[in-house]
Design an enzyme around this catalytic site. Sequence first.
Site, PDB file in Angstrom:
ATOM      1  N   PRO A  65      -7.646   2.556   7.058  1.00  0.00           N
ATOM      2  CA  PRO A  65      -8.589   1.447   6.957  1.00  0.00           C
ATOM      3  C   PRO A  65      -8.742   0.991   5.508  1.00  0.00           C
ATOM      4  CG  PRO A  65      -9.786   3.497   7.083  1.00  0.00           C
ATOM      5  CD  PRO A  65      -8.328   3.858   7.239  1.00  0.00           C
ATOM      6  N   GLY A  86       0.789  -1.230   0.000  1.00  0.00           N
ATOM      7  CA  GLY A  86       0.000   0.000   0.000  1.00  0.00           C
ATOM      8  C   GLY A  86       0.818   1.275   0.000  1.00  0.00           C
ATOM      9  N   LYS A  94       7.407   8.821  -8.688  1.00  0.00           N
ATOM     10  CA  LYS A  94       7.795   7.412  -8.617  1.00  0.00           C
ATOM     11  C   LYS A  94       8.852   7.237  -9.696  1.00  0.00           C
ATOM     12  CE  LYS A  94       5.757   2.781  -8.498  1.00  0.00           C
ATOM     13  NZ  LYS A  94       5.954   2.470  -7.065  1.00  0.00           N
ATOM     14  N   GLY A 143       9.322   4.607  -3.588  1.00  0.00           N
ATOM     15  CA  GLY A 143      10.205   3.562  -4.070  1.00  0.00           C
ATOM     16  C   GLY A 143       9.444   2.473  -4.794  1.00  0.00           C
ATOM     17  N   ALA A 144      10.118   1.365  -5.047  1.00  0.00           N
ATOM     18  CA  ALA A 144       9.509   0.199  -5.688  1.00  0.00           C
ATOM     19  C   ALA A 144       9.786  -1.011  -4.817  1.00  0.00           C
ATOM     20  CB  ALA A 144      10.085  -0.004  -7.086  1.00  0.00           C
ATOM     21  N   GLY A 145       8.748  -1.799  -4.544  1.00  0.00           N
ATOM     22  CA  GLY A 145       8.961  -2.969  -3.704  1.00  0.00           C
ATOM     23  C   GLY A 145       9.375  -2.578  -2.297  1.00  0.00           C
TER      24      GLY A 145
END
Length: 230
Positions: free
Chosen positions: A208, A16, A39, A119-121
């Site tokens: 949530p 997320g 990104k 970031g990525a991952g």
Amino acid sequence: MAKHTYFVTGTDTGVGKTMASAAILEAAKAAGKRTLGMKPIASGCDQTPDGLRNEDALALQKAMTESLAYDLINPVTLEPAIAPHVAAAQAGKTITAQRLIGFCRGLQMRPADLMLVEGAGGWRVPLNDRETFAAVPRELEMPIILVVALKLGSINHAMLTAEAIRADGLRIAGWVANRPEQEPMSCERETLEYLLNHLGAPCLGVLPWVASGDPAELAVNLELQPLFEN
């Protein structure tokens, strides 16, 4: 120049990060702040009439206050939804930390109160055989926002990631807990209590699960004051 820049990482892929980043941008917007988001590299991009586009980068573009061309938000686009270094190799491209650092520095020169670099991952995702994405925030000395998915194993993943971030000499400015599923995890309260007591950084909020997936709906669950104190 951006007054406050943070690097957003997660305890794993699919936890997320983008939802949390977009929610932070929405919350800052609601507080009257000028915001930027980027990104630098994204795999899993779709072919469109305008070129390769990534849904996470588009979410950041929608949530930020400043108007930017897509290429400034997501300068490195990769089509396969696989690890960036593998996708880059398949596309005949080379990704280096210095290249991504240059993109980040360029955007940092624009005026804003808050800038997020997603970031990525996870923290140690490779860029190539020698470098991981962690080299980018290290070189830029960016404080970190850590996104923790509330699911089985989250305590171990969160503590190990926090340990690695600090071993790299960086500060965790805050962390966000995210519920990735409609049904809360078993013992969620106990998990949150442990993380609150042991992560050693302020919790910016607990997001949530929402059916709409609307970051603006999630933004009300965040407290961003720690991000503007330093």
